[in-house]
Design an enzyme around this catalytic site. Structure first.
Site, PDB file in Angstrom:
ATOM      1  N   ARG A   1      -3.707   2.240   1.701  1.00 50.52           N
ATOM      2  CA  ARG A   1      -3.848   3.160   0.548  1.00 50.52           C
ATOM      3  C   ARG A   1      -3.746   4.612   1.020  1.00 50.52           C
ATOM      4  NH1 ARG A   1      -4.573  -1.504  -0.684  1.00 50.52           N
ATOM      5  NH2 ARG A   1      -2.430  -1.342  -0.084  1.00 50.52           N
TER       6      ARG A   1
ATOM      7  N   CYS B   1      -9.148  -1.139  -8.246  1.00 60.75           N
ATOM      8  CA  CYS B   1     -10.301  -0.900  -7.369  1.00 60.75           C
ATOM      9  C   CYS B   1     -10.714   0.572  -7.424  1.00 60.75           C
ATOM     10  CB  CYS B   1      -9.962  -1.298  -5.936  1.00 60.75           C
ATOM     11  SG  CYS B   1      -9.793  -3.083  -5.772  1.00 60.75           S
TER      12      CYS B   1
ATOM     13  N   GLU C   1     -11.243   5.676  -4.440  1.00 64.10           N
ATOM     14  CA  GLU C   1      -9.783   5.568  -4.329  1.00 64.10           C
ATOM     15  C   GLU C   1      -9.128   6.176  -5.583  1.00 64.10           C
ATOM     16  OE1 GLU C   1      -8.273   1.705  -3.086  1.00 64.10           O
ATOM     17  OE2 GLU C   1      -6.733   1.846  -4.643  1.00 64.10           O
TER      18      GLU C   1
HETATM   19  C1  FAD Z   1      -5.310  -3.732 -13.466  1.00 61.30           C
HETATM   20  C2  FAD Z   1      -5.002  -2.914 -12.241  1.00 61.30           C
HETATM   21  C3  FAD Z   1      -4.755  -3.546 -11.037  1.00 61.30           C
HETATM   22  C4  FAD Z   1      -4.459  -2.785  -9.891  1.00 61.30           C
HETATM   23  N1  FAD Z   1      -4.228  -3.444  -8.719  1.00 61.30           N
HETATM   24  C5  FAD Z   1      -3.876  -2.729  -7.632  1.00 61.30           C
HETATM   25  C6  FAD Z   1      -3.566  -3.388  -6.394  1.00 61.30           C
HETATM   26  O1  FAD Z   1      -3.581  -4.601  -6.293  1.00 61.30           O
HETATM   27  N2  FAD Z   1      -3.231  -2.608  -5.331  1.00 61.30           N
HETATM   28  C7  FAD Z   1      -3.184  -1.241  -5.411  1.00 61.30           C
HETATM   29  O2  FAD Z   1      -2.856  -0.585  -4.408  1.00 61.30           O
HETATM   30  N3  FAD Z   1      -3.478  -0.607  -6.556  1.00 61.30           N
HETATM   31  C8  FAD Z   1      -3.823  -1.305  -7.657  1.00 61.30           C
HETATM   32  N4  FAD Z   1      -4.141  -0.655  -8.814  1.00 61.30           N
HETATM   33  C9  FAD Z   1      -4.095   0.818  -8.848  1.00 61.30           C
HETATM   34  C10 FAD Z   1      -2.718   1.369  -9.239  1.00 61.30           C
HETATM   35  O3  FAD Z   1      -1.918   0.345  -9.741  1.00 61.30           O
HETATM   36  C11 FAD Z   1      -2.005   2.029  -8.046  1.00 61.30           C
HETATM   37  O4  FAD Z   1      -2.796   2.995  -7.395  1.00 61.30           O
HETATM   38  C12 FAD Z   1      -0.682   2.686  -8.464  1.00 61.30           C
HETATM   39  O5  FAD Z   1      -0.002   3.071  -7.292  1.00 61.30           O
HETATM   40  C13 FAD Z   1      -0.855   3.890  -9.374  1.00 61.30           C
HETATM   41  O6  FAD Z   1       0.433   4.346  -9.773  1.00 61.30           O
HETATM   42  P1  FAD Z   1       0.626   5.263 -11.046  1.00 61.30           P
HETATM   43  O7  FAD Z   1       2.075   5.479 -11.246  1.00 61.30           O
HETATM   44  O8  FAD Z   1      -0.124   4.724 -12.202  1.00 61.30           O
HETATM   45  O9  FAD Z   1      -0.035   6.624 -10.554  1.00 61.30           O
HETATM   46  P2  FAD Z   1      -1.130   7.505 -11.322  1.00 61.30           P
HETATM   47  O10 FAD Z   1      -2.363   6.722 -11.488  1.00 61.30           O
HETATM   48  O11 FAD Z   1      -0.550   8.117 -12.539  1.00 61.30           O
HETATM   49  O12 FAD Z   1      -1.379   8.663 -10.243  1.00 61.30           O
HETATM   50  C14 FAD Z   1      -2.105   8.394  -9.062  1.00 61.30           C
HETATM   51  C15 FAD Z   1      -1.879   9.561  -8.084  1.00 61.30           C
HETATM   52  O13 FAD Z   1      -0.526   9.544  -7.652  1.00 61.30           O
HETATM   53  C16 FAD Z   1       0.090  10.794  -7.930  1.00 61.30           C
HETATM   54  N5  FAD Z   1       1.485  10.539  -8.298  1.00 61.30           N
HETATM   55  C17 FAD Z   1       1.956   9.741  -9.288  1.00 61.30           C
HETATM   56  N6  FAD Z   1       3.309   9.787  -9.317  1.00 61.30           N
HETATM   57  C18 FAD Z   1       3.683  10.635  -8.327  1.00 61.30           C
HETATM   58  C19 FAD Z   1       4.937  11.130  -7.873  1.00 61.30           C
HETATM   59  N7  FAD Z   1       6.090  10.776  -8.443  1.00 61.30           N
HETATM   60  N8  FAD Z   1       4.933  12.013  -6.846  1.00 61.30           N
HETATM   61  C20 FAD Z   1       3.784  12.407  -6.263  1.00 61.30           C
HETATM   62  N9  FAD Z   1       2.573  11.988  -6.642  1.00 61.30           N
HETATM   63  C21 FAD Z   1       2.519  11.113  -7.665  1.00 61.30           C
HETATM   64  C22 FAD Z   1      -0.709  11.366  -9.104  1.00 61.30           C
HETATM   65  O14 FAD Z   1      -0.560  12.768  -9.184  1.00 61.30           O
HETATM   66  C23 FAD Z   1      -2.103  10.936  -8.733  1.00 61.30           C
HETATM   67  O15 FAD Z   1      -2.632  11.802  -7.745  1.00 61.30           O
HETATM   68  C24 FAD Z   1      -4.428  -1.378  -9.966  1.00 61.30           C
HETATM   69  C25 FAD Z   1      -4.668  -0.739 -11.204  1.00 61.30           C
HETATM   70  C26 FAD Z   1      -4.952  -1.489 -12.322  1.00 61.30           C
HETATM   71  C27 FAD Z   1      -5.184  -0.785 -13.632  1.00 61.30           C
END
Ligand code: FAD
Length: 335
Positions: free
Chosen positions: A193, A242, A318
């Site tokens: 992560r 998480c 996280e």
């Molecule tokens: C039901 C559920 C299950 C999940 N399971 C997992 C799992 O198994 N493993 C895991 O690792 N995570 C998991 N997550 C967390 C999530 O899926 C990840 O962290 C995912 O990478 C978030 O991506 P996002 O596009 O939604 O980013 P966001 O939540 O919108 O943003 C997160 C961060 O990334 C930054 N960001 C987003 N896009 C960019 C970009 N293009 N450039 C630079 N920075 C950027 C944002 O500014 C912010 O700081 C889960 C979440 C949920 C709701």
């Protein structure tokens, strides 16, 4: 800096005038996160091209206006007070296309035909489905993880079956000053992560190594991983997955499961207002429909302090928290 933008604030149209972007002020972004709770962005901009994003980034840098990027909000808590500055959303077609049939523009080895350039705003769930259909391996480990590709790179999302790092070759970013740059995956020092994206950079595309494979095998692998997630995690809850990172034992280097630590501290089901610790998975903090993001933050602080008191482990958050002030990852003030 042009004289016109010198004193601009986020809500000043001079910041985005003439830029090809859809712009909304006081945009309710909290409700579009996976928590479906929280406040507004002063300004939400949806740039229509990389050039438009670059120009917006340049103007924000020149004027000291904060610029944030919103993915799917699957790892994000936006507090009720909202966020200042400009939030960008990469949902325009310029940022969501996958060039499945192209070869890497700068081939450096004889397997360059396995590299696919994909826009950072692309939906990871959709990419996993497309990779199955097209018989491309390398993404099955991401099954069931909600994210944009850019968000997945930023968090190095993954789990028991692997992470995005294992397929990542390089990324294209728009820098803090608005320039387009390419960064090799090795430079990002991707780990659990963890991704060392240079400050202020926005990922606009990723080049993934996705070798051709047997569609049936890929389908079976995706199915197995997705079913595992459904069995072990409350996928339907309003959460961001998480809440805490699995902490490392500094003596052994071993990672401890944050979920287990929360469970052993007897915290499953614990509530603060509308927020609660999932009974299914201790590391999932969720919120009732129509609940408050602030309750989730308060609950996370309770959990951190109770786990510290029970087992001595310090859980770092996280999930990213956006508000008008910095929110520390650990509630030092209560320590
Ligand atoms: C039901 C559920 C299950 C999940 N399971 C997992 C799992 O198994 N493993 C895991 O690792 N995570 C998991 N997550 C967390 C999530 O899926 C990840 O962290 C995912 O990478 C978030 O991506 P996002 O596009 O939604 O980013 P966001 O939540 O919108 O943003 C997160 C961060 O990334 C930054 N960001 C987003 N896009 C960019 C970009 N293009 N450039 C630079 N920075 C950027 C944002 O500014 C912010 O700081 C889960 C979440 C949920 C709701």
């Amino acid at each position: 800096m042009t004289p016109a933008t010198a004193n601009a604030t986020a809500s000043d149209p001079i910041l985005w005038s003439g830029i090809d972007a859809d712009v909304r002020t006081n945009a309710p972004i909290g409700e579009s996160t996976w928590f479906a709770a929280g406040g507004c962005a002063d300004v939400l901009a949806i740039p229509q091209s990389i050039d438009a994003l670059g120009e917006l980034a340049r103007r924000c840098a020149d004027t000291g206006v904060p610029l944030r990027v919103l993915g799917q909000g699957a790892n994000l808590l936006v507090l009720e007070e909202g966020v200042d500055g400009v939030v960008v959303d990469l949902s325009a077609p310029a940022f969501t296309t996958a060039a499945w049939d192209s070869t890497d523009a700068t081939p450096r080895d004889d397997r360059s035909d396995t590299i696919v350039r994909i826009g950072a705003g692309a939906d990871l769930f959709r990419l996993v489905q497309d990779s199955k259909r097209l018989g491309r391996s390398g993404l099955a480990q991401m099954a069931g993880i909600p994210a944009t590709l850019g968000g997945a790179v930023r968090m190095n999302a993954g789990g028991a079956f692997g992470d995005i790092a294992q397929s990542l070759e390089r990324i294209e970013v728009v820098t803090h000053g608005g320039k387009l740059r390419s960064i090799e995956a090795a430079q990002l020092r991707l780990g659990y992560r963890h991704c060392e994206l240079p400050a202020g950079c926005i990922v606009v595309a990723a080049h993934l190594r996705l070798p051709h494979g047997d569609p049936q095998k890929i389908e079976a692998e995706v199915h197995e991983i997705f079913e595992y997630k459904k069995r072990t995690q409350p996928m339907g809850a309003k959460s961001a997955g998480c809440m805490f990172r699995n902490p490392t034992d500094s003596a052994t280097g071993r990672r401890e499961s944050a979920g287990k630590l929360i469970d052993h501290a007897g915290l499953k089901g614990l509530r603060v207002g509308s927020a609660f610790v999932s009974e299914c998975h201790g590391n999932f903090l969720a919120v009732d429909r129509g609940g408050r993001a602030r309750d989730v933050l308060e609950l996370s602080r309770h959990v951190q302090m109770r786990v510290l008191a029970h087992s001595g482990w310090r859980l770092e958050r996280e999930v990213v928290v956006w508000s008008r002030q910095q929110v520390p990852s650990f509630p030092e003030e209560c320590g």
